[in-house]
Design a protein around this motif. Structure first.
Motif, mmCIF file in Angstrom:
data_model
loop_
_atom_site.group_PDB
_atom_site.id
_atom_site.type_symbol
_atom_site.label_atom_id
_atom_site.label_comp_id
_atom_site.label_asym_id
_atom_site.label_seq_id
_atom_site.Cartn_x
_atom_site.Cartn_y
_atom_site.Cartn_z
ATOM 1 N N TYR A 113 1.181 -1.129 -0.288
ATOM 2 C CA TYR A 113 0.086 -0.032 0.129
ATOM 3 C C TYR A 113 1.298 1.892 0.331
ATOM 4 O O TYR A 113 0.379 2.864 -0.571
ATOM 5 C CB TYR A 113 -1.313 0.364 1.144
ATOM 6 N N CYS A 114 1.992 1.268 0.860
ATOM 7 C CA CYS A 114 2.314 3.066 0.870
ATOM 8 C C CYS A 114 3.539 2.522 -0.158
ATOM 9 O O CYS A 114 4.231 3.935 -0.171
ATOM 10 C CB CYS A 114 3.299 2.588 2.621
ATOM 11 N N TYR A 115 4.695 1.743 0.206
ATOM 12 C CA TYR A 115 5.510 2.268 -0.252
ATOM 13 C C TYR A 115 5.843 2.861 -1.992
ATOM 14 O O TYR A 115 6.425 2.768 -2.965
ATOM 15 C CB TYR A 115 6.752 0.606 -0.753
ATOM 16 N N GLN A 116 4.201 2.544 -3.214
ATOM 17 C CA GLN A 116 4.598 2.697 -4.109
ATOM 18 C C GLN A 116 4.481 4.674 -4.054
ATOM 19 O O GLN A 116 4.789 4.786 -5.315
ATOM 20 C CB GLN A 116 2.525 2.178 -5.239
ATOM 21 N N CYS A 117 4.506 5.024 -3.256
ATOM 22 C CA CYS A 117 4.859 6.131 -2.926
ATOM 23 C C CYS A 117 5.471 6.810 -1.962
ATOM 24 O O CYS A 117 6.891 8.187 -2.386
ATOM 25 C CB CYS A 117 3.466 7.576 -2.888
ATOM 26 N N HIS A 118 6.106 5.829 -0.866
ATOM 27 C CA HIS A 118 7.265 6.032 -0.037
ATOM 28 C C HIS A 118 8.256 5.100 -0.078
ATOM 29 O O HIS A 118 9.044 4.780 0.979
ATOM 30 C CB HIS A 118 6.430 6.087 0.579
ATOM 31 N N ASP A 119 8.618 4.592 -1.334
ATOM 32 C CA ASP A 119 9.980 3.806 -1.374
ATOM 33 C C ASP A 119 11.503 4.654 -1.131
ATOM 34 O O ASP A 119 11.724 5.807 -2.344
ATOM 35 C CB ASP A 119 9.574 3.344 -2.240
ATOM 36 N N THR A 148 13.833 3.177 -2.236
ATOM 37 C CA THR A 148 15.143 3.085 -3.256
ATOM 38 C C THR A 148 14.501 3.623 -4.482
ATOM 39 O O THR A 148 15.303 3.681 -5.458
ATOM 40 C CB THR A 148 14.606 1.836 -3.606
ATOM 41 N N THR A 149 13.455 4.157 -4.447
ATOM 42 C CA THR A 149 12.749 5.445 -5.577
ATOM 43 C C THR A 149 13.888 6.457 -6.197
ATOM 44 O O THR A 149 14.495 7.361 -4.808
ATOM 45 C CB THR A 149 11.308 5.472 -5.142
ATOM 46 N N PRO A 150 14.557 6.964 -6.932
ATOM 47 C CA PRO A 150 15.200 7.985 -7.311
ATOM 48 C C PRO A 150 14.526 9.272 -7.364
ATOM 49 O O PRO A 150 13.836 9.473 -6.913
ATOM 50 C CB PRO A 150 15.422 8.244 -8.635
ATOM 51 N N GLU A 151 14.726 10.415 -5.790
ATOM 52 C CA GLU A 151 14.715 11.506 -5.133
ATOM 53 C C GLU A 151 13.512 12.435 -6.184
ATOM 54 O O GLU A 151 12.385 12.998 -5.874
ATOM 55 C CB GLU A 151 16.092 12.285 -5.404
ATOM 56 N N LYS A 152 14.153 12.490 -7.562
ATOM 57 C CA LYS A 152 13.437 13.245 -9.015
ATOM 58 C C LYS A 152 11.775 12.182 -8.896
ATOM 59 O O LYS A 152 10.697 12.957 -9.822
ATOM 60 C CB LYS A 152 14.348 13.386 -9.571
ATOM 61 N N ASN A 153 12.052 11.514 -9.152
ATOM 62 C CA ASN A 153 10.970 10.178 -9.208
ATOM 63 C C ASN A 153 9.611 10.234 -8.109
ATOM 64 O O ASN A 153 9.073 9.804 -8.599
ATOM 65 C CB ASN A 153 10.856 9.205 -10.138
ATOM 66 N N ARG A 154 10.468 11.201 -6.765
ATOM 67 C CA ARG A 154 9.549 10.269 -5.835
ATOM 68 C C ARG A 154 7.611 10.682 -5.603
ATOM 69 O O ARG A 154 7.741 12.110 -6.348
ATOM 70 C CB ARG A 154 10.114 10.518 -3.991
ATOM 71 N N LEU A 155 7.169 10.636 -5.232
ATOM 72 C CA LEU A 155 5.276 10.804 -5.021
ATOM 73 C C LEU A 155 5.426 11.464 -3.608
ATOM 74 O O LEU A 155 4.422 12.131 -3.271
ATOM 75 C CB LEU A 155 4.809 9.810 -5.509
ATOM 76 N N GLY A 156 6.322 11.085 -2.881
ATOM 77 C CA GLY A 156 6.489 11.743 -1.403
ATOM 78 C C GLY A 156 7.638 11.195 -0.632
ATOM 79 O O GLY A 156 8.192 10.346 -0.927
ATOM 80 N N PRO A 159 10.055 9.006 1.326
ATOM 81 C CA PRO A 159 10.349 7.639 2.418
ATOM 82 C C PRO A 159 10.017 7.850 3.397
ATOM 83 O O PRO A 159 9.937 8.281 4.541
ATOM 84 C CB PRO A 159 11.551 7.462 1.976
ATOM 85 N N MET A 160 9.450 6.457 3.299
ATOM 86 C CA MET A 160 8.889 6.171 4.851
ATOM 87 C C MET A 160 10.044 5.792 6.157
ATOM 88 O O MET A 160 9.295 5.977 7.236
ATOM 89 C CB MET A 160 8.526 4.144 5.078
ATOM 90 N N ILE A 161 11.322 6.018 5.930
ATOM 91 C CA ILE A 161 12.666 5.911 6.897
ATOM 92 C C ILE A 161 11.997 7.536 7.290
ATOM 93 O O ILE A 161 12.557 7.819 8.443
ATOM 94 C CB ILE A 161 13.941 5.687 6.458
#
Length: 123
Positions: A47-53, A55-63, A65-67
């Motif tokens: 549920y969450c890592y689609q936006c809060h992963d 490992t997603t490059p910073e420029k591509n993040r939607l939100g 990261p969980m950490i």
């Protein structure tokens, strides 16, 4: 003599690369912890890592990261119960007033209200 020197150099080079690979492999392995087996971890990935992963490059993040979320929600005075309540409150009612990460809201906007079953939110 040249052949011996060349062999020593090659041996030294190969042994140095082998040590680096072993060191990197050791660091890359996750350390088993209680949180690894937590039932909520799988739900977070779904549920969450689609936006809060992270490992997603910073420029591509939607939100964020969980950490980063965890770091902002937990202080030296935060109890586990408070953290859980704050996260559940945010998931159920994400508003600018409820935000603890104002810079993230400025960058990404307020998270869309997600309709998750109560059992998922609790885990």
């Amino acid at each position: 003599m040249k052949l011996t020197t060349l062999c020593l150099c090659v041996l030294l080079f190969v042994s140095c690369n082998t040590n680096k690979k072993q060191k990197n492999e050791t660091v890359a392995r996750p350390i088993p912890t209680k949180t690894t087996a937590h039932p909520g971890k799988k739900l977070m990935k779904v549920y969450c890592y689609q936006c809060h992963d992270a490992t997603t490059p910073e420029k591509n993040r939607l939100g964020p990261p969980m950490i980063a979320i965890k770091r902002h929600y937990i202080t030296t005075k935060t109890t586990k119960a408070q953290f859980i309540a704050d996260m559940q409150n945010w998931i159920k009612n994400p508003t600018e007033d409820n935000a603890k990460m104002h810079a993230a809201v400025a960058r990404f906007g307020v998270m869309s209200k997600m309709v998750y079953p109560e059992s998922v939110i609790k885990k």
